[in-house]
Structure formats: structure tokens, C-alpha cells
Write an enzyme that holds these catalytic residues in place. Structure first.
Site, PDB file in Angstrom:
ATOM      1  N   TYR A 147     -24.631  14.017  43.332  1.00  0.00           N
ATOM      2  CA  TYR A 147     -24.358  14.422  41.951  1.00  0.00           C
ATOM      3  C   TYR A 147     -23.520  13.396  41.198  1.00  0.00           C
ATOM      4  O   TYR A 147     -23.952  12.906  40.147  1.00  0.00           O
ATOM      5  CB  TYR A 147     -23.694  15.800  41.922  1.00  0.00           C
ATOM      6  CG  TYR A 147     -23.536  16.346  40.521  1.00  0.00           C
ATOM      7  CD1 TYR A 147     -24.636  16.857  39.832  1.00  0.00           C
ATOM      8  CD2 TYR A 147     -22.300  16.339  39.872  1.00  0.00           C
ATOM      9  CE1 TYR A 147     -24.513  17.343  38.544  1.00  0.00           C
ATOM     10  CE2 TYR A 147     -22.167  16.838  38.587  1.00  0.00           C
ATOM     11  CZ  TYR A 147     -23.264  17.328  37.929  1.00  0.00           C
ATOM     12  OH  TYR A 147     -23.145  17.804  36.647  1.00  0.00           O
ATOM     13  N   VAL A 180     -17.606  23.208  31.652  1.00  0.00           N
ATOM     14  CA  VAL A 180     -17.806  24.257  30.662  1.00  0.00           C
ATOM     15  C   VAL A 180     -18.465  25.467  31.327  1.00  0.00           C
ATOM     16  O   VAL A 180     -19.127  25.345  32.363  1.00  0.00           O
ATOM     17  CB  VAL A 180     -18.662  23.766  29.478  1.00  0.00           C
ATOM     18  CG1 VAL A 180     -17.975  22.613  28.770  1.00  0.00           C
ATOM     19  CG2 VAL A 180     -20.046  23.335  29.943  1.00  0.00           C
TER      20      VAL A 180
END
Length: 263
Positions: A147, A180
Site C-alpha cells: 500500500y 478520513v
């Protein structure tokens, strides 16, 4: 704890662009997700169309761009918002087949879309590409190898593309969201305690949403950002700016820092 409006980054960006007059091609491998975004845009009087495509396949990307041009005659904005968390593990154990798959999803897909969008932007003499990375591409310490590696690659991809296409009036920028709260995050079973711990990591001490990321994408896509290219923009409540575990300045310290006089 409840988010004010749980929405994904891509959906928020699509709605905001439509609000500001853009005709939005909603390109997604899952047409049902895209249809929900289209419904939300329709409710506000915006214009959008759903195009089913797999952006890891070159021919599918070519088709998506062709359909967009057939619909509206041109492409001026490309938002590359695709990605997966990917295979878990360090270099000694990560599954290499999964590694190659995830790199294609997170990075190669952006190259494939750009390959067919940029020629259309050249025809119009302008364009804006916004690539979605992550603060994980700027910081270390991620337990996954794939990632942060792919997110870092997107940052360098953005800078290189900005240099290659700047003279063509094609701007290429990158948004790096922090942690978020989106429906995808909620679906992973995040507890209130985990959410609060994430909030405590940023300087503003409040939770970000897909709308925060969407507004950054909207700005970089707009004419107001016409002299901005190659920008790597964290949208993270200050997470990448530093820590807050330092004492507040008192009045004496503040006065000394302004006058150059210490007590």
C-alpha cells in the site's frame, strides 16, 4: 460517534464537480455504485453518465474515454481515484501474485487512463489530471508493504507527468488524503475508540470526510488552480505537518520570539 455525512472520496468529488457545471463520466467496475452517485447528482440537477469499465485493462480504459468523448465531445478533467489496501505482509512473505495485481490496480490503472485521456486534452489545448495517493505515500511505519509503496509511486508518477505535459497546458496534481472516515472505512468494522485514536493523530483534532478530499480535488481541477501543477497536497488535518505533543507558548516566550530578547 457519527460522521456528519459518510461519503467516499470519489463520490464526493463527482458530486462537487457536477455542482460546478462539469459533465461527469462515472467510470466504475461496479455500475451499481456508480448509479447511486448518478442518482445523487441527478437530484441536484447535475449531468452525469455511468460507464462500466475495468481500469486495469487497457482496452477498457480506451473504451471509457471513447464513450466520454462521444457523449460530450471532449475530456478536460481526469480524476484517478482507484485503489485497494492490498496484500498484507513484508517482503519476506507478501504474495507476489497479489503484489502485481495490487500494483496494477493502484498505479498502472492511472497510466492507462492517462494514456487515452491526454490525447483528448491535447486536442482542447488544456487539461487537469488529479491523482489520488495517500499520506501513507509520504510517511513510513505502515504494516503493509504494497500500500505505501504504490501510494509513493503515485506521488512520483504525478511529478513526472507534470513535467512531461506542462508545456501542453496539461496540469497534473496529487491529493494525499489522511485517515478520513468513509463508508469503506466504516465497513472494515472500525470502533469508536479506533476512530478517536485516528482523530488524535491530526493537528486539528477533528475527523475528516470525503467532502474534505472532494473539495481539494475540485480546486485542483478548477481554473482557479490554473498555475498549479506538480503539487502534492496532503488533506490530513495536519497529520504530516508534525505532532502536537509540545508545550504551548506562554506570553513571555511569544514576546521573546518577536523581539529577539530572552528572559
Amino acid at each position: 460517534m457519527r460522521a456528519t455525512y459518510e461519503i467516499g472520496n470519489g463520490r464526493a468529488a463527482a458530486i462537487l464537480l457536477a455542482r460546478h457545471g462539469a459533465k461527469v463520466a462515472l467510470v466504475d467496475i461496479n455500475p451499481e455504485w456508480a448509479e447511486e452517485t448518478r442518482r445523487m447528482i441527478d437530484e441536484e440537477g447535475g449531468i452525469s453518465e455511468v460507464i462500466q469499465a475495468d481500469v486495469t485493462i487497457e482496452e477498457s480504459c480506451k473504451m471509457a474515454v471513447k464513450k466520454t468523448v462521444e457523449l460530450w465531445g471532449a475530456v478536460h478533467i481526469l480524476v484517478n481515484n482507484v485503489g485497494v489496501g492490498g496484500a498484507i505482509g513484508d517482503a519476506t512473505v507478501v504474495n507476489l501474485g497479489a503484489w502485481e495485481r495490487d500494483f496494477r490496480i493502484n498505479v498502472t490503472s492511472m497510466v492507462l487512463m492517462a494514456r487515452y485521456v491526454i490525447p483528448e486534452m491535447r486536442k482542447g489545448g488544456r487539461g487537469s489530471i488529479v491523482n489520488l495517493s495517500s499520506v501513507s505515500g509520504l510517511l513510513g511505519g505502515n504494516p503493509s508493504l504494497i500500500y505505501p509503496t504504490t501510494k509513493g509511486a503515485i506521488i512520483q508518477l504525478t511529478r513526472t507527468m507534470a513535467a512531461q505535459h506542462g508545456q501542453e497546458n496539461i496540469r497534473v496534481n496529487c491529493v494525499c488524503p489522511g485517515m478520513v472516515y468513509t463508508p469503506m472505512v466504516r465497513g472494515r468494522g472500525m470502533t469508536d475508540e479506533m476512530r478517536q485514536a485516528r482523530i488524535n493523530q491530526n493537528l486539528l483534532k477533528r475527523e475528516g470526510t470525503g467532502w474534505d478530499v472532494g473539495h481539494a480535488i475540485l480546486f485542483l481541477s478548477s481554473k482557479e488552480a490554473s498555475w498549479i501543477t506538480g503539487l502534492i497536497m496532503p488533506v490530513d488535518g495536519g497529520t504530516t505537518a508534525g505532532k502536537t505533543d509540545r508545550p504551548a507558548l506562554n506570553e513571555d516566550t511569544f514576546a521573546a520570539s518577536n523581539t529577539g530578547v530572552s528572559n
